[in-house]
Design an enzyme around this catalytic site. Structure first.
Site, PDB file in Angstrom:
ATOM      1  N   ASP A 147       0.823  -1.206   0.000  1.00 46.52           N
ATOM      2  CA  ASP A 147       0.000   0.000   0.000  1.00 46.52           C
ATOM      3  C   ASP A 147       0.858   1.256   0.000  1.00 46.52           C
ATOM      4  O   ASP A 147       0.342   2.356  -0.178  1.00 46.52           O
ATOM      5  CB  ASP A 147      -0.925   0.012   1.225  1.00 46.52           C
ATOM      6  CG  ASP A 147      -2.270  -0.618   0.919  1.00 46.52           C
ATOM      7  OD1 ASP A 147      -2.504  -0.935  -0.265  1.00 46.52           O
ATOM      8  OD2 ASP A 147      -3.075  -0.790   1.843  1.00 46.52           O
ATOM      9  N   LYS A 289      -6.212  -1.772   5.183  1.00 48.90           N
ATOM     10  CA  LYS A 289      -5.787  -3.158   5.020  1.00 48.90           C
ATOM     11  C   LYS A 289      -6.894  -4.024   4.415  1.00 48.90           C
ATOM     12  O   LYS A 289      -6.609  -4.931   3.628  1.00 48.90           O
ATOM     13  CB  LYS A 289      -5.358  -3.730   6.372  1.00 48.90           C
ATOM     14  CG  LYS A 289      -4.705  -5.065   6.235  1.00 48.90           C
ATOM     15  CD  LYS A 289      -4.370  -5.652   7.579  1.00 48.90           C
ATOM     16  CE  LYS A 289      -4.285  -7.157   7.445  1.00 48.90           C
ATOM     17  NZ  LYS A 289      -4.262  -7.818   8.749  1.00 48.90           N
ATOM     18  N   ASP A 313       0.812 -10.024   8.713  1.00 48.15           N
ATOM     19  CA  ASP A 313       1.333  -8.659   8.625  1.00 48.15           C
ATOM     20  C   ASP A 313       2.795  -8.732   8.187  1.00 48.15           C
ATOM     21  O   ASP A 313       3.459  -9.749   8.415  1.00 48.15           O
ATOM     22  CB  ASP A 313       1.280  -7.976   9.996  1.00 48.15           C
ATOM     23  CG  ASP A 313      -0.139  -7.703  10.447  1.00 48.15           C
ATOM     24  OD1 ASP A 313      -1.060  -7.840   9.624  1.00 48.15           O
ATOM     25  OD2 ASP A 313      -0.321  -7.346  11.628  1.00 48.15           O
ATOM     26  N   ASP A 453     -10.309  -7.119  10.825  1.00 49.19           N
ATOM     27  CA  ASP A 453     -10.131  -8.548  11.091  1.00 49.19           C
ATOM     28  C   ASP A 453     -11.252  -9.106  11.978  1.00 49.19           C
ATOM     29  O   ASP A 453     -11.912 -10.082  11.624  1.00 49.19           O
ATOM     30  CB  ASP A 453      -8.754  -8.807  11.727  1.00 49.19           C
ATOM     31  CG  ASP A 453      -8.374  -7.776  12.784  1.00 49.19           C
ATOM     32  OD1 ASP A 453      -9.182  -6.870  13.047  1.00 49.19           O
ATOM     33  OD2 ASP A 453      -7.276  -7.872  13.348  1.00 49.19           O
TER      34      ASP A 453
HETATM   35  O1  LIG Z   1      -3.604   1.055   4.785  1.00 46.71           O
HETATM   36  C1  LIG Z   1      -3.061   0.085   5.297  1.00 46.71           C
HETATM   37  C2  LIG Z   1      -2.745   0.036   6.671  1.00 46.71           C
HETATM   38  C3  LIG Z   1      -2.121  -1.093   7.170  1.00 46.71           C
HETATM   39  N1  LIG Z   1      -1.795  -2.121   6.367  1.00 46.71           N
HETATM   40  C4  LIG Z   1      -1.096  -3.314   6.928  1.00 46.71           C
HETATM   41  O2  LIG Z   1      -1.794  -3.836   8.021  1.00 46.71           O
HETATM   42  C5  LIG Z   1      -0.902  -4.529   8.873  1.00 46.71           C
HETATM   43  C6  LIG Z   1      -1.169  -4.212  10.325  1.00 46.71           C
HETATM   44  O3  LIG Z   1      -0.808  -2.904  10.628  1.00 46.71           O
HETATM   45  P1  LIG Z   1      -0.051  -2.468  11.953  1.00 46.71           P
HETATM   46  O4  LIG Z   1       0.180  -1.023  11.879  1.00 46.71           O
HETATM   47  O5  LIG Z   1       1.097  -3.360  12.201  1.00 46.71           O
HETATM   48  O6  LIG Z   1      -1.189  -2.668  13.029  1.00 46.71           O
HETATM   49  P2  LIG Z   1      -1.294  -3.620  14.309  1.00 46.71           P
HETATM   50  O7  LIG Z   1      -2.056  -2.875  15.337  1.00 46.71           O
HETATM   51  O8  LIG Z   1      -0.014  -4.203  14.698  1.00 46.71           O
HETATM   52  O9  LIG Z   1      -2.229  -4.740  13.677  1.00 46.71           O
HETATM   53  C7  LIG Z   1      -3.170  -5.545  14.333  1.00 46.71           C
HETATM   54  O10 LIG Z   1      -4.460  -4.969  14.275  1.00 46.71           O
HETATM   55  C8  LIG Z   1      -4.958  -4.684  12.964  1.00 46.71           C
HETATM   56  C9  LIG Z   1      -6.370  -4.199  13.101  1.00 46.71           C
HETATM   57  O11 LIG Z   1      -6.446  -3.018  13.797  1.00 46.71           O
HETATM   58  C10 LIG Z   1      -4.911  -5.913  12.086  1.00 46.71           C
HETATM   59  O12 LIG Z   1      -5.200  -5.533  10.766  1.00 46.71           O
HETATM   60  C11 LIG Z   1      -3.538  -6.524  12.119  1.00 46.71           C
HETATM   61  O13 LIG Z   1      -3.489  -7.683  11.348  1.00 46.71           O
HETATM   62  C12 LIG Z   1      -3.171  -6.834  13.550  1.00 46.71           C
HETATM   63  O14 LIG Z   1      -1.873  -7.414  13.618  1.00 46.71           O
HETATM   64  C13 LIG Z   1       0.507  -4.143   8.448  1.00 46.71           C
HETATM   65  O15 LIG Z   1       1.109  -5.228   7.802  1.00 46.71           O
HETATM   66  C14 LIG Z   1       0.262  -2.986   7.501  1.00 46.71           C
HETATM   67  O16 LIG Z   1       1.226  -2.934   6.499  1.00 46.71           O
HETATM   68  C15 LIG Z   1      -2.111  -2.089   5.025  1.00 46.71           C
HETATM   69  O17 LIG Z   1      -1.813  -3.016   4.288  1.00 46.71           O
HETATM   70  N2  LIG Z   1      -2.735  -0.982   4.517  1.00 46.71           N
HETATM   71 MN   LIG Z   2       1.719  -4.798  13.756  1.00 49.38          MN
END
Ligand SMILES: O=c1ccn([C@@H]2O[C@H](COP(=O)(O)OP(=O)(O)O[C@H]3O[C@H](CO)[C@@H](O)[C@H](O)[C@H]3O)[C@@H](O)[C@H]2O)c(=O)[nH]1
Ligand SMILES: [Mn+2]
Length: 739
Positions: A147, A289, A313, A453
Site C-alpha cells: 500500500d 488493510k 502482517d 479482522d
Molecule cells: O492502509 C493500510 C494500513 C495497514 N496495512 C497493513 O496492516 C498490517 C497491520 O498494521 P499495523 O500497523 O502493524 O497494526 P497492528 O495494530 O499491529 O495490527 C493488528 O491490528 C490490525 C487491526 O487493527 C490488524 O489488521 C492486524 O493484522 C493486527 O496485527 C501491516 O502489515 C500494515 O502494512 C495495510 O496493508 N494498509
Molecule cells: Mn503490527
C-alpha cells in the site's frame, strides 16, 4: 497388500487433530464462586448504605455503585471466557501419510503499507520465511500487497526473489528454524562438524548480508539507482507515479511457479511470488488493510486460486516451518474439517523486553482468553497468523453439503502466461472494480471498521463456519510490538474503537450473531468489544475517591466494619489470581505490575478516545482511519526501550490526561496522610483507610509519570507543556474539592 489396505482403512478413522479440555477446573470454579459472593456483598452494601444527606455524598456514592456494577459485569464476562478452555493438537504424520500427494495449494498474503516505518528488509524477511515453508513449493504462492506503492519495496522483493534460489534449498538441506534469514543469522552459529556445510553456510550468510546492505543503502538513498532499474521491466511503472495516494495498479509476477524455468539453484521448483500495489485514486476510499486484502483475494483467485489463504502482517515472519501442515490438519480432517472457516494462531512478538514494560506481549489474551473463546464457540480473527478457507473469507455461507474433495481441488484453473495474467489482474486490483460492489460488504474483508479482522471473523462465524485456535509447540509467527507508550496507547485506541464500533452497529454479535452463534460466544466477544466503555468506571475510581478523600467524605466501609472484608477479598483474591495467571502464561512479577499500570493507562486514554471516536463515527461526523504502528525507532528511543524506561517525549492529549490523574492522586494522597497525622482520635484511619490505600496504590502505579514529569533529563521525558498543564488542572481540581 491386504495389510496395507487395512492400515489405510483404519487410518481413515484416525482424526488429523484432537481437542482436549483443560483439567482441574474445580478449584477455579470455587474461586469464581467466592468472588461472586463477595461482589454481591459489595453491591448490597452500596445499596443499603446510601448516604442520606449531602448532595455530593449521595451522588458520589451512586457513581461508585455504577462503577462497581460495571466492574462486576465485566468480571462476569472474563470468567465466562475462562470457564471452559480447550486446546488443540495436530497429527502431521497422519496428514502426510494420507494426503502428501494431494496437498492443496496455499496462498500467502503479506501486507505492507509504508517503506519508512515498515522497512523493506523486514518485509522481505517475512516473505522469505513464508516461501521457505516445509511444503511442496509448486503449491505455495506468496503475494505481497504494497500500500506504500514504493519502488524501494519492489526492489527489495526483486532481490528477495533472487536470493530465494539459494535460501530455500539451504533451509531445506540444513533443516533450519526460523526461516527468516535475519532472525536465523542473528543467533545461529556456523556448523563446524562438516567443512562443506560450513562453506555453504558462510556463502549464504554473505549473500544475505550483501543483499541486506544493498537494500538498506537504497532505502536510505530514497530511490532506486538507474542501472538497477534497467534490470527489471517493473521499475518502468514508477515513471508514471506522482504520489502514493494516486497511481495505477502495479502488478509483477516475480516468480511464476508454473514456469519450468523457475528453479532454485538445486533444480527444485520455486513458489510463485507476486508483487502488487493496487490502484489508488484520491476520489476512491482505499479502505486500508481490508481494501488491500480484498485486492489480493481477487488477484490471487486468477493466478493461483488456492483453497487455503494464510494472512500475515509484514512484520510477522514465520518462526515454524510446519505451520502450513499444522493448519491443514484442521481443514483436511475428514470429520470436522469441512465446517472450519479459519484457524487462528497466537500473535507473538520478538521484541518484548523482560518485564514487558508496555504489556504488549498479549500473553493473557493468547494463553488464557483465546483457548476459552475456542471453547465457547471459536476465536476471533485477529488479522495475522490466520489460515482461511477461501470460500469462507469470500463470503460464502457454510452448508452441510459442500464437502471438499481434496484430490479434486485444482489449484490453477486456467493456465495463462505470466504476461497475460498481469494484464488481467491489473483490472482486478483497480478502484473501479471494487467500488460500489459487494466487496467489503458481503464479500471479502469488511470495510469501514478499524478492526477489519475482528468484524470479518465474526461475519464468517455468523455464516455458519467454525473457527479454531491452535497454539503450536514452537511459536508459529513472530512480529514486532510497539516500543513506546504513545504507540501502544494509539494502537490500543484503534482496537478498542473498532471493537466498540462492532458492538454498537448492526454487526454486533447480539444482533448479527443472534441465533447464528451461541449466546456464550456473543457474550465472550464482549471481553474486547466492551473495552472502550471501561473508561467511565476507571476514570471515576481515579478521580472521585481521591477528591472525596480531600473533603473527608468516606466512600468505602469503615476499617472496623465487617463489610470491608468483601472489598478486601474481592480486590485481593482477584489480583492474586491475575498474578498467578500472568506468571503461568510466561510473565514475570514485575511484568505483572507493569501490566497493572498499563491497564490503568489504557482505560483512561485509549478507551476514552476510542469510545468517543466510535460514537462520532456512528453519528456520521468522521470516517475510519488506520494509524500504522511503526516498526522502527530512533536509536535513543530503542535504547530506552531495552532498558525498560518509559517513553514520553512528545506532547499528546493522552499524556495530559495521564499526568493530571497522576498528580491528582499524589496531592490527595499527601492530603490524606496529612489528615492521618493530624488526627488524634484516629477516626480518619477508620473512616478513610481504603481511600488512602487506593490513592497510595495509584501513586505507586504512577511513579514513572512523576519521574517523567520532574526528574528526567533525557529526550524521553514528559514535555514541559504537559508538566505545566497537568499541574494547573490537577491543582484546580483539588482546590474545587477543598472549597
Ligand atoms: O492502509 C493500510 C494500513 C495497514 N496495512 C497493513 O496492516 C498490517 C497491520 O498494521 P499495523 O500497523 O502493524 O497494526 P497492528 O495494530 O499491529 O495490527 C493488528 O491490528 C490490525 C487491526 O487493527 C490488524 O489488521 C492486524 O493484522 C493486527 O496485527 C501491516 O502489515 C500494515 O502494512 C495495510 O496493508 N494498509
Ligand atoms: Mn503490527
Amino acid at each position: 497388500m491386504r495389510e496395507k489396505e487395512r492400515e489405510m482403512g483404519k487410518n481413515e478413522y484416525l482424526p488429523l487433530f484432537e481437542t482436549r479440555a483443560s483439567r482441574g477446573r474445580l478449584l477455579f470454579k470455587l474461586y469464581v464462586l467466592t468472588i461472586f459472593v463477595a461482589i454481591c456483598m459489595i453491591l448490597v452494601y452500596r445499596v443499603s448504605y446510601l448516604p442520606v444527606e449531602g448532595a455530593v455524598e449521595i451522588w458520589s456514592w451512586i457513581g461508585m455503585f455504577f462503577a462497581e456494577l460495571w466492574f462486576s459485569f465485566y468480571w462476569f464476562i472474563t470468567q465466562l471466557v475462562r470457564w471452559n478452555p480447550i486446546y488443540r493438537y495436530t497429527f502431521k504424520d497422519r496428514l502426510s501419510q494420507r494426503y502428501e500427494k494431494d496437498l492443496p495449494g496455499v496462498d500467502i498474503f503479506v501486507c505492507t503499507a509504508d517503506p519508512e516505518i515498515e522497512p523493506p528488509t523486514m518485509v522481505i524477511n517475512t516473505v522469505l520465511s513464508m516461501m521457505a515453508y516445509d511444503y511442496p513449493p509448486e503449491k505455495l504462492s506468496v503475494y505481497l500487497s504494497d500500500d506504500g506503492g514504493s519502488d524501494l519495496t519492489f526492489y527489495a522483493m526483486l532481490e528477495a526473489s533472487r536470493f530465494s534460489k539459494h535460501w530455500l534449498p539451504f533451509c531445506k538441506k540444513l533443516k533450519i528454524q526460523p526461516r527468516s534469514p535475519e532472525a536465523y543469522f542473528r543467533t545461529a552459529l556456523e556448523p563446524l562438524d562438516d567443512p562443506n556445510k560450513a562453506k555453504e553456510w558462510l556463502f549464504v550468510k554473505k549473500l544475505y548480508i550483501d543483499m541486506k546492505y544493498q537494500i538498506e543503502a537504497t532505502t536510505k538513498l530514497g530511490k532506486v539507482p538507474e542501472e538497477i532499474c534497467k534490470e527489471h521491466k517493473g521499475f518502468h511503472e514508477w515513471n508514471f507515479i506522482s504520489s502514493r495516494r494516486d497511481h495505477q495498479t502495479i502488478l509483477e509476477i516475480l516468480i511464476d511457479g508454473t514456469d519450468p524455468q523457475a528453479m532454485d539453484n538445486e533444480g527444485q521448483p520455486l513458489p510463485t511470488l507476486v508483487y502488487l500495489a493496487r490502484e489508488k485514486r484520491p476520489q476512491y476510499p482505499h479502505n486500508f488493510k481490508a481494501g488491500a486484502m480484498n485486492a489480493l483475494i481477487r488477484v490471487s483467485s486468477r493466478i493461483s486460486n488456492s483453497p487455503i489463504i494464510l494472512n500475515v502482517d509484514c512484520d510477522m515472519y514465520s518462526n515454524n516451518s510446519y505451520s502450513v501442515r499444522d493448519a491443514l490438519c484442521f481443514f483436511m480432517d475428514e470429520e470436522k474439517g469441512r465446517e472450519i472457516g479459519y484457524i487462528q494462531y497466537p500473535q507473538a512478538f520478538e521484541n518484548i523486553t523482560k518485564n514487558d514494560i508496555y504489556c504488549n506481549s498479549l500473553n493473557i489474551e493468547m494463553e488464557v482468553d483465546f483457548p476459552g473463546l475456542d471453547g465457547n464457540g471459536g476465536p476471533l480473527y485477529i488479522g495475522t497468523g490466520c489460515f482461511h478457507r477461501r470460500e469462507a473469507l469470500c463470503g460464502r455461507r457454510y452448508s452441510n453439503e459442500n464437502k471438499v474433495d481434496w484430490k479434486e481441488v485444482n489449484y490453477r484453473k486456467v493456465k495463462e502466461s505470466a504476461g497475460v495474467l498481469e494484464e488481467v489482474c491489473r483490472i482486478l486490483a483497480s478502484c473501479t472494480y471494487d467500488a460500489n460492489t459487494e466487496w467489503g460488504k458481503e464479500m471479502g474483508l469488511k470495510y469501514g471498521c478499524p478492526v477489519e479482522d475482528v468484524i470479518t471473523g465474526l461475519s464468517v462465524q455468523c455464516k455458519g463456519w467454525r473457527s479454531m485456535y491452535f497454539i503450536p509447540e514452537r511459536k508459529g509467527f513472530l512480529g514486532l510490538a510497539p516500543t513506546t507508550l504513545l504507540q501502544t496507547l494509539v494502537q490500543h485506541k484503534r482496537w478498542s474503537e473498532g471493537d466498540f464500533q462492532i458492538l454498537i452497529t448492526r454487526h454486533s454479535p447480539f444482533l448479527f450473531g443472534h441465533k447464528r452463534i451461541p449466546l456464550k460466544l456473543q457474550l465472550s466477544y464482549c471481553i474486547y468489544l466492551l473495552w472502550a466503555t471501561s473508561w467511565f468506571a476507571v476514570l471515576y475510581y481515579l478521580v472521585v475517591p481521591p477528591l472525596c478523600l480531600l473533603r473527608g467524605i468516606s466512600l468505602f466501609p469503615k476499617l472496623s466494619s465487617p463489610w470491608i472484608q468483601s472489598f478486601a477479598y474481592a480486590i485481593f483474591a482477584n489480583r492474586a489470581y491475575g498474578l498467578v495467571e500472568f506468571v503461568w502464561s510466561g510473565g514475570t512479577i514485575q511484568g505483572w505490575w507493569n501490566g497493572q499500570r498499563v491497564w490503568v493507562f489504557k482505560r483512561t486514554t485509549s478507551h476514552l478516545f476510542g469510545f468517543f471516536d466510535a460514537i462520532r463515527k456512528l453519528l456520521g461526523f468522521s470516517t475510519s482511519t488506520f494509524v500504522i504502528t511503526a516498526k522502527v525507532a530512533e536509536e535513543d528511543v530503542s535504547e530506552r526501550y531495552e532498558k525498560e524506561k518509559m517513553e514520553f517525549g512528545v506532547s499528546s492529549p493522552m499524556f495530559n490526561i495521564l499526568a493530571t490523574l497522576a498528580l491528582l492522586n499524589m496531592f490527595s494522597f499527601v492530603g490524606g496522610i496529612k489528615m492521618l497525622i493530624m488526627d488524634v482520635e484516629s477516626k480518619v484511619l477508620d473512616l478513610l483507610a481504603l481511600q488512602i490505600i487506593l490513592c497510595g496504590l495509584l501513586v505507586l502505579i504512577n511513579l514513572p509519570i512523576y519521574q517523567g514529569l520532574f526528574f528526567r533529563k533525557d529526550s524521553g521525558r514528559m514535555p514541559y507543556s504537559v508538566t505545566y498543564t497537568s499541574i494547573i488542572v490537577s491543582l484546580l481540581a483539588c482546590s474545587i474539592a477543598l472549597y
